[in-house]
Design an enzyme around this catalytic site. Structure first.
Site: not given
Ligand code: AK6
Length: 273
Positions: A20-21, A24-25, A28, A137
């Protein structure tokens, strides 16, 4: 969804689908939980990357916060698990994808669509502030669209997502209120400012203080150099609401519950389903 509340997960509990995408880390993926057939988004983070960037604590804190947030306009984090090298986040999947792509396609939204989105985000932010969570954000890159067309604050965590972000990587500055640009302490009213920026961008297709150079955007934010172009034609009620949100003195910004009573919202937003 109850099936997703179980505590211990392993990768083999899921069938993995398309990407889905990527961020950096890590990446998905679309995924299906085998027993419940529940469709989710599985975010895969590499421990090495997390350690390198010292963000484990931030991730733990965020997982803790997100696990208590339940709101129709906030993307769910159902749980997480890890193996030797990776951390996996089990996230809600938003079937209608990324809002900013929709905005790029339509150029700008109708007043009814913009007001409906703004009202749903205001309700989500009121809910978050009630739980002492701020700064969600809420720029377009962090908003996804659910099955019924409703907005979901997806809060990409470190928002370092390269979800093929908008052309200007520096777009992020656009949403910062004066107190953050001047890096003084900030409170929940930063979200009112960002929502005002978002409302403007929904109606005009660009954020209000956009400029070629970072320094120009910075100056325009500090001076609240707010201008409404003659095109597209936007109602004076909408301009009035935006003008009450983009106020330099954060204590003077229209409170979110007052936003929901504003004439423009009352007359244009679809009732929350
Ligand atoms: C509650 O959400 C999140 C909570 C935590 C984190 C996160 O990465 N935290 C982090 C990482 C590393 C260090 C510190 C903190 C990310 C998200 N959310 C997303 O990443 C949204 C896009 S992914 C999902 C998704 C769904 N539905 C879609 N439909 C089309 C694309 C798509 C993409």
């Amino acid at each position: 969804v109850s099936a997703l509340e179980k505590r211990r997960w392993i990768l083999n509990d899921f069938d993995i689908g398309k990407a889905l995408g990527r961020g950096k880390f890590g990446h998905v993926y679309l995924a299906r939980e085998k027993k419940s057939n529940h469709i989710v988004a599985l975010k895969v983070l590499f421990k090495s990357q997390l350690q390198q960037s010292q963000v484990e604590h931030q991730l733990r804190r965020e997982v803790e916060i997100q696990s208590h947030l339940r709101h129709p306009n906030i993307l769910r984090l159902y749980g997480y698990f890890y193996d030797q090298k990776r951390v996996y986040l089990i996230l809600e999947y938003a079937p209608k994808g990324e809002l900013y792509k929709e905005l790029q396609k339509c150029k700008y939204f109708s007043e009814r669509r913009a007001a409906t989105y703004v009202a749903s985000l205001a309700r989500a932010l009121i809910y978050c502030h009630g739980k002492h969570v701020i700064h969600r954000d809420i720029k377009p890159e962090n908003l996804l669209i659910g099955a019924q067309g409703e907005l979901k604050i997806a809060d990409f965590g470190w928002s370092v997502h390269t979800f093929n972000r908008r052309r200007t990587m520096c777009g992020t500055l656009d949403y910062l209120p004066p107190e953050m640009v001047e890096s003084v302490e900030h409170d929940a009213s930063v979200d009112i400012w960002s929502l005002g920026i978002l409302c403007y961008e929904f109606l005009y297709g660009v954020p209000p203080f956009e400029a070629k150079e970072h320094s120009d955007t910075y100056r325009r934010i500090i001076q609240v150099d707010l201008k409404f172009p003659p095109k597209p034609i936007v109602s004076s009620a909408a301009k009035d609401l935006i003008s009450q949100m983009l106020v330099k003195d954060s204590s003077q910004r229209l409170p979110l519950h007052k936003l929901l009573e504003h004439a423009w919202i009352v007359q244009n937003a679809e009732p929350s389903g």
